[in-house]
Design an enzyme around this catalytic site. Structure first.
Site, mmCIF file in Angstrom:
data_model
loop_
_atom_site.group_PDB
_atom_site.id
_atom_site.type_symbol
_atom_site.label_atom_id
_atom_site.label_comp_id
_atom_site.label_asym_id
_atom_site.label_seq_id
_atom_site.Cartn_x
_atom_site.Cartn_y
_atom_site.Cartn_z
ATOM 1 C CB SER A 43 -52.130 89.607 52.462
ATOM 2 O OG SER A 43 -53.299 90.179 53.011
ATOM 3 C CG ASP A 273 -51.682 89.173 61.081
ATOM 4 O OD1 ASP A 273 -52.914 89.284 60.869
ATOM 5 O OD2 ASP A 273 -50.840 89.148 60.162
ATOM 6 C CG HIS A 276 -53.488 88.434 57.319
ATOM 7 N ND1 HIS A 276 -52.659 89.456 57.748
ATOM 8 C CD2 HIS A 276 -53.712 88.663 56.010
ATOM 9 C CE1 HIS A 276 -52.393 90.264 56.732
ATOM 10 N NE2 HIS A 276 -53.021 89.806 55.666
#
Length: 321
Positions: A43, A273, A276
């Protein structure tokens, strides 16, 4: 789930995400640069692949606002408020080479057992498995013609709001007094990075015609937590911009995108978040890699366009840690 199953599962589903960038060739420039950028990763490097693969009737939380609000002004599938590291690295001219970004690979393989409550010594046993997968992928790509690789190390996970929340303790000796990060988790990340660099040195000897660059994500991100004000962040920026609950503004039951509040100015935060980082943090990481000193060996900065220079302050990332 066994360690090998975890490794195979996360690498299969989240690690090898292909991102290809192409721009016109400038025939007036005589020097050789990269023809394209090919990025493999999770991600941290995904610009929308996982979103495309998702069920449109059950969209994941990162497909919802406020993801993407800083630059795109709508969710793109990126796990941040805006652009990622890879978005700040585009070549201005290309001839015959590609830059292959291998990762960051390994983060999710460790996240699963850590959040399943496994002992850190047990998880350390997975490190050689993860390193071997990274090495095997590089060797296979070399055989396919790859010649330039950027291989990132692990982040200082002890500074992650998710980890800080899960492993919160009243024992202040567990925390770095300068940053507030959990020392033992950062030591685990350092162990992974040390083993990775040993393997990369072995691969350099095995393939002397291949350029293998180590991307020191760990130290460039740690620098942002050590001297946050120097880079435009608020003091002690461990809390997340998008989240709610607890001392770090993060709760695993109230994730970003699920209707939780988010900050007015994401550029003041390093953490976006819980897992990240913000666009502003990713910009500094990219600059630290391209302009130094967090890439080993250093990049030929001529190959990269002026977007990074024009979009970020003229701050020297090479100041001593």
């Amino acid at each position: 789930m066994a360690s090998s199953d975890i490794l195979l599962h996360s690498l299969t589903l989240t690690s090898f995400l292909l991102i290809l960038f192409a721009v016109p060739i400038d025939s007036h420039r005589p020097r050789r640069c990269y023809e394209s950028i090919i990025s493999f990763g999770d991600s941290i490097a995904d610009t929308g692949n996982l979103l495309i693969l998702s069920d449109p009737n059950h969209l994941p939380h990162f497909a919802l606002p406020p993801y993407g609000e800083t630059f795109f002004h709508f969710p793109t599938g990126r796990h941040s408020d805006g652009r990622l590291i890879i978005d700040f690295i585009d070549c201005s001219e290309f001839l015959s080479r590609s830059l292959i970004l291998m990762g960051e690979i390994g983060g999710n393989d460790y996240n699963y057992p850590f959040f399943a409550g496994k002992n850190v010594d047990e998880i350390r046993e997975m490190v050689p498995l993860v390193i071997n997968v990274i090495s095997s992928a590089i060797r296979e790509l070399v055989d396919m013609g790859g010649r330039t690789f950027l291989v990132p190390g692990n982040f200082p996970i002890g500074c992650s709001a998710a980890y800080l929340t899960m492993y919160q303790t009243e024992n202040m000796e567990k925390y770095d007094p300068l940053t507030g990060c959990l020392k033992w988790l950062n030591e685990f990340a350092e162990h992974h990075n040390e083993r990775l660099q040993i393997e990369l040195n072995r691969l350099r000897k095995l393939y002397p015609h291949v350029n293998i660059v180590y991307a020191d994500y760990y130290n460039v991100v740690l620098r942002l937590f050590q001297d946050p004000i120097e880079f435009g962040f608020m003091n002690r920026p461990l809390s997340v911009c998008c989240g709610a609950g607890g001392p770090y503004n993060y709760s695993p039951s109230r994730l970003c995108g699920d209707g939780v509040p988010y900050c007015d100015n994401p550029s003041k935060y390093v953490n976006w978040d819980g897992f990240h980082l913000t666009e502003h943090a990713y910009r500094w990481i990219a600059k630290g890699l391209l302009k130094g000193p967090y890439a080993d060996p250093a990049f030929n900065s001529y190959c990269f366009d002026s977007k990074l220079q024009n979009s970020s302050p003229d701050k020297d990332m090479s100041l001593s840690l």
